[in-house]
Design a protein around this motif. Structure first.
Motif, PDB file in Angstrom:
ATOM      1  N   VAL A   1       0.832  -1.182  -0.041  1.00 34.22           N
ATOM      2  CA  VAL A   1      -0.023   0.031   0.145  1.00 34.22           C
ATOM      3  C   VAL A   1       0.861   1.221   0.031  1.00 34.22           C
ATOM      4  CG1 VAL A   1      -0.168   0.178   2.561  1.00 34.22           C
ATOM      5  CG2 VAL A   1      -1.938   1.011   1.074  1.00 34.22           C
ATOM      6  N   GLY A   2       0.481   2.437  -0.831  1.00 35.62           N
ATOM      7  CA  GLY A   2       0.994   3.473  -0.666  1.00 35.62           C
ATOM      8  C   GLY A   2       0.061   4.729  -0.792  1.00 35.62           C
ATOM      9  N   MET A   3       0.408   6.025  -0.306  1.00 37.04           N
ATOM     10  CA  MET A   3      -0.390   6.994  -0.587  1.00 37.04           C
ATOM     11  C   MET A   3       0.365   8.245  -1.027  1.00 37.04           C
ATOM     12  SD  MET A   3      -2.762   7.209   2.946  1.00 37.04           S
ATOM     13  CE  MET A   3      -3.671   8.641   2.419  1.00 37.04           C
ATOM     14  N   TYR A   4      -0.258   8.952  -1.914  1.00 37.50           N
ATOM     15  CA  TYR A   4       0.380  10.201  -2.566  1.00 37.50           C
ATOM     16  C   TYR A   4      -0.709  11.171  -2.789  1.00 37.50           C
ATOM     17  CZ  TYR A   4      -1.679   7.624  -6.454  1.00 37.50           C
ATOM     18  OH  TYR A   4      -2.358   7.074  -7.549  1.00 37.50           O
ATOM     19  N   SER A   5      -0.246  12.412  -3.133  1.00 34.06           N
ATOM     20  CA  SER A   5      -1.266  13.303  -3.387  1.00 34.06           C
ATOM     21  C   SER A   5      -0.879  13.542  -5.078  1.00 34.06           C
ATOM     22  CB  SER A   5      -0.977  14.724  -2.695  1.00 34.06           C
ATOM     23  OG  SER A   5      -1.526  14.477  -1.438  1.00 34.06           O
ATOM     24  N   LYS A   6      -1.518  14.281  -5.625  1.00 33.77           N
ATOM     25  CA  LYS A   6      -0.913  14.568  -7.325  1.00 33.77           C
ATOM     26  C   LYS A   6      -1.943  15.948  -7.679  1.00 33.77           C
ATOM     27  CE  LYS A   6      -3.194  12.458 -10.708  1.00 33.77           C
ATOM     28  NZ  LYS A   6      -3.841  11.424 -11.547  1.00 33.77           N
ATOM     29  N   ILE A   7      -1.100  16.759  -8.346  1.00 33.30           N
ATOM     30  CA  ILE A   7      -1.575  18.332  -8.981  1.00 33.30           C
ATOM     31  C   ILE A   7      -1.043  18.149 -10.503  1.00 33.30           C
ATOM     32  CG2 ILE A   7       0.322  19.402  -8.120  1.00 33.30           C
ATOM     33  CD1 ILE A   7      -1.561  21.574  -7.645  1.00 33.30           C
ATOM     34  N   GLY A   8      -1.961  18.757 -11.302  1.00 35.84           N
ATOM     35  CA  GLY A   8      -1.391  18.923 -12.665  1.00 35.84           C
ATOM     36  C   GLY A   8      -2.159  20.128 -13.531  1.00 35.84           C
ATOM     37  N   ALA A   9      -1.521  20.689 -14.271  1.00 33.86           N
ATOM     38  CA  ALA A   9      -2.126  21.870 -14.827  1.00 33.86           C
ATOM     39  C   ALA A   9      -1.645  21.809 -16.444  1.00 33.86           C
ATOM     40  CB  ALA A   9      -1.490  23.177 -14.563  1.00 33.86           C
ATOM     41  N   GLY A  10      -2.903  21.795 -17.394  1.00 31.16           N
ATOM     42  CA  GLY A  10      -2.342  21.706 -18.780  1.00 31.16           C
ATOM     43  C   GLY A  10      -3.576  22.466 -19.815  1.00 31.16           C
ATOM     44  N   VAL A  11      -3.908  21.890 -20.755  1.00 29.23           N
ATOM     45  CA  VAL A  11      -4.907  22.237 -21.639  1.00 29.23           C
ATOM     46  C   VAL A  11      -6.015  21.228 -21.858  1.00 29.23           C
ATOM     47  CG1 VAL A  11      -3.506  21.522 -23.629  1.00 29.23           C
ATOM     48  CG2 VAL A  11      -5.265  23.567 -23.723  1.00 29.23           C
ATOM     49  N   SER A  12      -7.240  21.581 -21.951  1.00 29.43           N
ATOM     50  CA  SER A  12      -8.311  20.806 -22.637  1.00 29.43           C
ATOM     51  C   SER A  12      -8.870  21.343 -23.956  1.00 29.43           C
ATOM     52  CB  SER A  12      -9.539  20.781 -21.647  1.00 29.43           C
ATOM     53  OG  SER A  12      -9.100  20.119 -20.295  1.00 29.43           O
ATOM     54  N   ASP A  13      -9.189  20.309 -24.974  1.00 33.36           N
ATOM     55  CA  ASP A  13      -9.781  20.890 -26.100  1.00 33.36           C
ATOM     56  C   ASP A  13     -11.398  20.333 -25.957  1.00 33.36           C
ATOM     57  OD1 ASP A  13     -10.329  21.259 -28.883  1.00 33.36           O
ATOM     58  OD2 ASP A  13      -9.159  19.756 -29.461  1.00 33.36           O
ATOM     59  N   PHE A  14     -12.122  21.334 -26.243  1.00 37.84           N
ATOM     60  CA  PHE A  14     -13.667  20.905 -26.162  1.00 37.84           C
ATOM     61  C   PHE A  14     -13.959  20.869 -27.754  1.00 37.84           C
ATOM     62  CE2 PHE A  14     -13.133  22.249 -21.674  1.00 37.84           C
ATOM     63  CZ  PHE A  14     -14.115  21.827 -21.218  1.00 37.84           C
TER      64      PHE A  14
END
Length: 191
Positions: free
Chosen positions: A130-143
């Protein structure tokens, strides 16, 4: 949605029990992860629903979306751990939403969203199973869909509580978060 998440968790548990296991209490034995996941309640879905609500309000009830369906987010993610506590990666997601609109004429309204985000993972701990972590990301979305055909907006993902579980090479995971991926669950291969 519950059937799909239950299926993914059952498959990930089965695969993780069949994989060889090594102790990782002192850090990460493997440097890379490749993950596939499914989620719901994403930022693109929120935008879609708000668009429907505003469409009804601004048209004084003439715009009548019916039978709204949201396929959910399918994601593919790669992470390279640069140390015991920090992983850098890339997340790609796809989501599809559709509605039947009744405004005197019957028409279908659809939107597909593709997102690409560089991500950072911060490990809380990583033990044998078992492991625990946090994640953050930023980028672009194409609608894609509607008018104009493509509309690009800033994308983000914030997942403060993430848990992975299983063996040394195959692990299931659940991430609680919001953004392009939303809360999700899936399986990952660690190598």
């Amino acid at each position: 949605m519950n059937k799909y998440l239950s299926f993914l968790l059952a498959v990930s548990l089965t695969l993780s029990l069949a994989a060889p296991s090594r102790a990782e209490s002192l850090g990460r034995l493997h440097q890379n992860e490749l993950a596939v996941s499914y989620g719901q309640i994403s930022f693109p879905q929120t935008i879609y629903v708000l668009g429907e609500v505003l469409g009804v309000a601004l048209s004084m009830g003439n715009f009548k979306p019916q039978d709204t369906r949201m396929l959910g987010q399918f994601s593919l993610e790669y992470t390279h751990w640069v140390g015991r506590w920090v992983g850098l990666g890339l997340l790609a997601t796809g989501d599809h939403m559709t509605s039947t609109v009744n405004d005197g004429q019957s028409a279908d309204y659809t939107m597909t969203v593709f997102s690409a985000l560089p991500t950072v993972k911060l490990s809380w701990f990583n033990y044998e199973h078992v492991g625990m972590y946090s994640k953050i990301g930023a980028g672009v979305s194409d609608f894609v869909g509607g008018d104009p055909g493509h509309q690009f907006i800033i994308a983000f993902q914030l997942s403060p509580v993430c848990v992975d579980f299983g063996g040394a090479h195959f692990r299931g995971f659940v991430e609680i978060g919001y953004g392009a991926q939303g809360p999700c669950g899936g399986i990952k291969y660690v190598f």
